[in-house]
Design a protein around this motif. Structure first.
Motif, PDB file in Angstrom:
ATOM      1  N   GLY A  63      10.576   6.742 -17.926  1.00 49.88           N
ATOM      2  CA  GLY A  63       9.539   7.011 -18.919  1.00 49.88           C
ATOM      3  C   GLY A  63       8.697   5.813 -19.318  1.00 49.88           C
ATOM      4  O   GLY A  63       8.255   5.716 -20.464  1.00 49.88           O
ATOM      5  N   VAL A  64       8.404   4.924 -18.388  1.00 47.78           N
ATOM      6  CA  VAL A  64       7.575   3.751 -18.685  1.00 47.78           C
ATOM      7  C   VAL A  64       6.104   4.164 -18.638  1.00 47.78           C
ATOM      8  O   VAL A  64       5.664   4.832 -17.704  1.00 47.78           O
ATOM      9  N   SER A  65       5.344   3.775 -19.638  1.00 48.13           N
ATOM     10  CA  SER A  65       3.937   4.162 -19.708  1.00 48.13           C
ATOM     11  C   SER A  65       3.132   3.506 -18.593  1.00 48.13           C
ATOM     12  O   SER A  65       3.520   2.470 -18.043  1.00 48.13           O
ATOM     13  N   GLY A  66       1.993   4.110 -18.289  1.00 47.87           N
ATOM     14  CA  GLY A  66       1.133   3.557 -17.257  1.00 47.87           C
ATOM     15  C   GLY A  66       0.631   2.173 -17.587  1.00 47.87           C
ATOM     16  O   GLY A  66       0.553   1.301 -16.714  1.00 47.87           O
ATOM     17  N   THR A  67       0.293   1.941 -18.842  1.00 50.59           N
ATOM     18  CA  THR A  67      -0.210   0.622 -19.217  1.00 50.59           C
ATOM     19  C   THR A  67       0.871  -0.442 -19.075  1.00 50.59           C
ATOM     20  O   THR A  67       0.595  -1.566 -18.643  1.00 50.59           O
ATOM     21  N   GLU A  68       2.120  -0.090 -19.418  1.00 47.70           N
ATOM     22  CA  GLU A  68       3.213  -1.049 -19.248  1.00 47.70           C
ATOM     23  C   GLU A  68       3.550  -1.243 -17.780  1.00 47.70           C
ATOM     24  O   GLU A  68       3.793  -2.366 -17.321  1.00 47.70           O
ATOM     25  N   ALA A  69       3.565  -0.153 -17.012  1.00 47.28           N
ATOM     26  CA  ALA A  69       3.869  -0.254 -15.581  1.00 47.28           C
ATOM     27  C   ALA A  69       2.824  -1.096 -14.861  1.00 47.28           C
ATOM     28  O   ALA A  69       3.150  -1.832 -13.923  1.00 47.28           O
ATOM     29  N   ALA A  70       1.570  -1.009 -15.304  1.00 50.93           N
ATOM     30  CA  ALA A  70       0.515  -1.813 -14.682  1.00 50.93           C
ATOM     31  C   ALA A  70       0.814  -3.296 -14.809  1.00 50.93           C
ATOM     32  O   ALA A  70       0.554  -4.079 -13.884  1.00 50.93           O
ATOM     33  N   GLY A  71       1.364  -3.689 -15.956  1.00 49.21           N
ATOM     34  CA  GLY A  71       1.684  -5.096 -16.167  1.00 49.21           C
ATOM     35  C   GLY A  71       2.826  -5.587 -15.307  1.00 49.21           C
ATOM     36  O   GLY A  71       2.995  -6.798 -15.127  1.00 49.21           O
ATOM     37  N   ARG A  72       3.623  -4.674 -14.771  1.00 45.14           N
ATOM     38  CA  ARG A  72       4.744  -5.050 -13.912  1.00 45.14           C
ATOM     39  C   ARG A  72       4.398  -4.942 -12.424  1.00 45.14           C
ATOM     40  O   ARG A  72       5.224  -5.253 -11.571  1.00 45.14           O
ATOM     41  N   SER A  73       3.210  -4.454 -12.129  1.00 44.71           N
ATOM     42  CA  SER A  73       2.841  -4.174 -10.742  1.00 44.71           C
ATOM     43  C   SER A  73       2.211  -5.386 -10.071  1.00 44.71           C
ATOM     44  O   SER A  73       1.494  -6.159 -10.705  1.00 44.71           O
ATOM     45  N   ALA A  74       2.484  -5.507  -8.767  1.00 40.39           N
ATOM     46  CA  ALA A  74       1.846  -6.558  -7.971  1.00 40.39           C
ATOM     47  C   ALA A  74       0.526  -6.087  -7.377  1.00 40.39           C
ATOM     48  O   ALA A  74      -0.113  -6.831  -6.636  1.00 40.39           O
ATOM     49  N   LEU A  75       0.096  -4.881  -7.697  1.00 42.54           N
ATOM     50  CA  LEU A  75      -1.146  -4.350  -7.147  1.00 42.54           C
ATOM     51  C   LEU A  75      -2.333  -5.172  -7.644  1.00 42.54           C
ATOM     52  O   LEU A  75      -2.519  -5.327  -8.858  1.00 42.54           O
ATOM     53  N   PRO A  76      -3.169  -5.700  -6.764  1.00 40.76           N
ATOM     54  CA  PRO A  76      -4.340  -6.465  -7.210  1.00 40.76           C
ATOM     55  C   PRO A  76      -5.271  -5.581  -8.042  1.00 40.76           C
ATOM     56  O   PRO A  76      -5.566  -4.440  -7.655  1.00 40.76           O
ATOM     57  N   PRO A  77      -5.745  -6.067  -9.177  1.00 44.99           N
ATOM     58  CA  PRO A  77      -6.615  -5.251 -10.034  1.00 44.99           C
ATOM     59  C   PRO A  77      -7.848  -4.716  -9.328  1.00 44.99           C
ATOM     60  O   PRO A  77      -8.369  -3.666  -9.697  1.00 44.99           O
ATOM     61  N   VAL A  78      -8.311  -5.416  -8.285  1.00 47.40           N
ATOM     62  CA  VAL A  78      -9.516  -4.974  -7.587  1.00 47.40           C
ATOM     63  C   VAL A  78      -9.324  -3.587  -6.964  1.00 47.40           C
ATOM     64  O   VAL A  78     -10.282  -2.826  -6.803  1.00 47.40           O
ATOM     65  N   VAL A  79      -8.082  -3.244  -6.629  1.00 46.66           N
ATOM     66  CA  VAL A  79      -7.820  -1.948  -5.983  1.00 46.66           C
ATOM     67  C   VAL A  79      -8.122  -0.793  -6.929  1.00 46.66           C
ATOM     68  O   VAL A  79      -8.542   0.281  -6.494  1.00 46.66           O
ATOM     69  N   THR A  80      -7.904  -1.007  -8.222  1.00 49.46           N
ATOM     70  CA  THR A  80      -8.067   0.088  -9.187  1.00 49.46           C
ATOM     71  C   THR A  80      -9.361  -0.015  -9.989  1.00 49.46           C
ATOM     72  O   THR A  80      -9.502   0.645 -11.019  1.00 49.46           O
ATOM     73  N   VAL A  81     -10.301  -0.800  -9.528  1.00 52.18           N
ATOM     74  CA  VAL A  81     -11.538  -1.000 -10.282  1.00 52.18           C
ATOM     75  C   VAL A  81     -12.228   0.324 -10.589  1.00 52.18           C
ATOM     76  O   VAL A  81     -12.621   0.596 -11.730  1.00 52.18           O
ATOM     77  N   LEU A  82     -12.375   1.171  -9.575  1.00 49.24           N
ATOM     78  CA  LEU A  82     -13.081   2.437  -9.792  1.00 49.24           C
ATOM     79  C   LEU A  82     -12.305   3.347 -10.734  1.00 49.24           C
ATOM     80  O   LEU A  82     -12.884   4.003 -11.604  1.00 49.24           O
ATOM     81  N   GLY A  83     -10.987   3.400 -10.572  1.00 51.47           N
ATOM     82  CA  GLY A  83     -10.177   4.225 -11.452  1.00 51.47           C
ATOM     83  C   GLY A  83     -10.179   3.725 -12.880  1.00 51.47           C
ATOM     84  O   GLY A  83     -10.270   4.503 -13.836  1.00 51.47           O
ATOM     85  N   ASP A  84     -10.086   2.397 -13.055  1.00 50.22           N
ATOM     86  CA  ASP A  84     -10.107   1.819 -14.399  1.00 50.22           C
ATOM     87  C   ASP A  84     -11.457   2.040 -15.069  1.00 50.22           C
ATOM     88  O   ASP A  84     -11.536   2.341 -16.266  1.00 50.22           O
TER      89      ASP A  84
END
Length: 319
Positions: A285-306
């Motif tokens: 049950g970890v929130s998306g905003t918290e999970a994002a902080g734990r992810s190694a995914l480069p922020p550029v990948v989610t630019v359009l979604g963000d």
């Protein structure tokens, strides 16, 4: 397919889950088509912002903070519609939740919560709304299911189970209501760029689960512009279409499932093997905003979604 220009002009609509994302965009498009719209969502502050945004465009809207899984929700929502606008003509069952993670990290309550939100709540609200819809000359019921309601993608099992059920309910309602004047449209979208990766809940290894889901929900080849999706949904409902499948990837997946179900199952099994395992101590049950902080995914990948999330009211991932 015959066209019905202006069929929604002057009608009253109720859209659940409409404080943000696709629900907000459907509500906005209905207002543009001449509807009076009641917005509904659990988040009262987000709902107030959504109502203000639509009013600023000249839309005739009202809102009611409401958890659609509450027993009193159908009565309260229909009472609000009647108080503000009169009888209901159009019901859009859109509210939903997304839980991402492997089966080993999920609990039975995750499945119950998904079913309550995406099957039983729409069922109760539909039954409450049917007297209005039956007497309307434009009675319309729209169920926003998912391509996950046809093909159970791995690591989305509670969501897929509930969406299978909601799609079956919607298709059955179209048959049951044939000849009554009530039109029923089942919508099966693929991934859309709404910022949904920040609103999902993640289980197992949250950072790793966020990485694949956020990328898929943001990249153009895998996801669809949500404003275009909302226009297509309202157009399909206005034209009384029985079903709408959205995104090229979803259309391809549905066709493959139809002609080669065994092949589809093998492909899904291979995909499951590439996804993250539950980890030594699966988290829940970890929130998306918290999970994002734990992810190694480069922020550029989610630019359009963000960017879509900021436009359509989703929380910002903050990394």
């Amino acid at each position: 397919m015959p066209q019905h220009p202006g069929r929604f002009e002057g009608r009253t609509a109720l859209v659940t889950g409409s404080s943000r994302g696709l629900g907000l965009l459907i509500a906005r498009r209905l207002a543009e088509r001449g509807c009076r719209v009641l917005l509904c969502a659990r988040d009262s502050s987000g709902l107030a912002r959504a109502e203000h945004r639509l009013r600023a465009t000249g839309a005739e809207v009202a809102s009611l903070p409401c958890d659609v899984t509450d027993d009193d929700a159908p009565h309260d929502l229909l009472a609000a519609v009647h108080d503000h606008f009169g009888p209901l003509d159009i019901l859009v069952n859109n509210a939903g939740i997304i839980q991402v993670g492997p089966l080993e990290a999920l609990h039975e309550d995750d499945f119950r919560q998904a079913m309550e939100t995406m099957l039983f709540a729409p069922l109760r609200l539909t039954l409450a709304a049917l007297p209005d819809l039956r007497t309307s000359t434009a009675g319309t019921l729209v169920t926003v299911s998912s391509v996950g309601g046809r093909i159970a993608a791995p690591h989305l099992l509670p969501y897929a189970a509930a969406k299978f059920a909601s799609a079956g309910l919607s298709q059955g309602l179209r048959a049951e209501l044939a000849g009554t004047g009530v039109s029923v449209t089942t919508v099966l979208p693929g991934l859309m760029r709404t910022g949904s990766h920040t609103a999902a809940r993640f289980h197992g290894r949250p950072g790793a689960e966020y990485g694949w889901f956020a990328a898929a929900a943001s990249l153009p080849l895998l996801s669809m512009d949500a404003e275009r999706a909302a226009r297509a949904i309202v157009r399909a409902a206005e034209n009384r279409r029985p079903e709408l499948v959205l995104t090229p990837a979803a259309k391809l997946a549905v066709r493959l499932q139809g002609v080669a179900p065994a092949t589809t199952t093998r492909i899904l099994g291979l995909v499951a093997r590439t996804l993250p395992g539950p980890g030594a101590r699966p988290q829940h049950g970890v929130s998306g905003t918290e999970a994002a902080g734990r992810s190694a995914l480069p922020p550029v990948v989610t630019v359009l979604g963000d960017r879509a999330g900021r436009r359509f009211g989703e929380p910002h991932p903050g990394h």
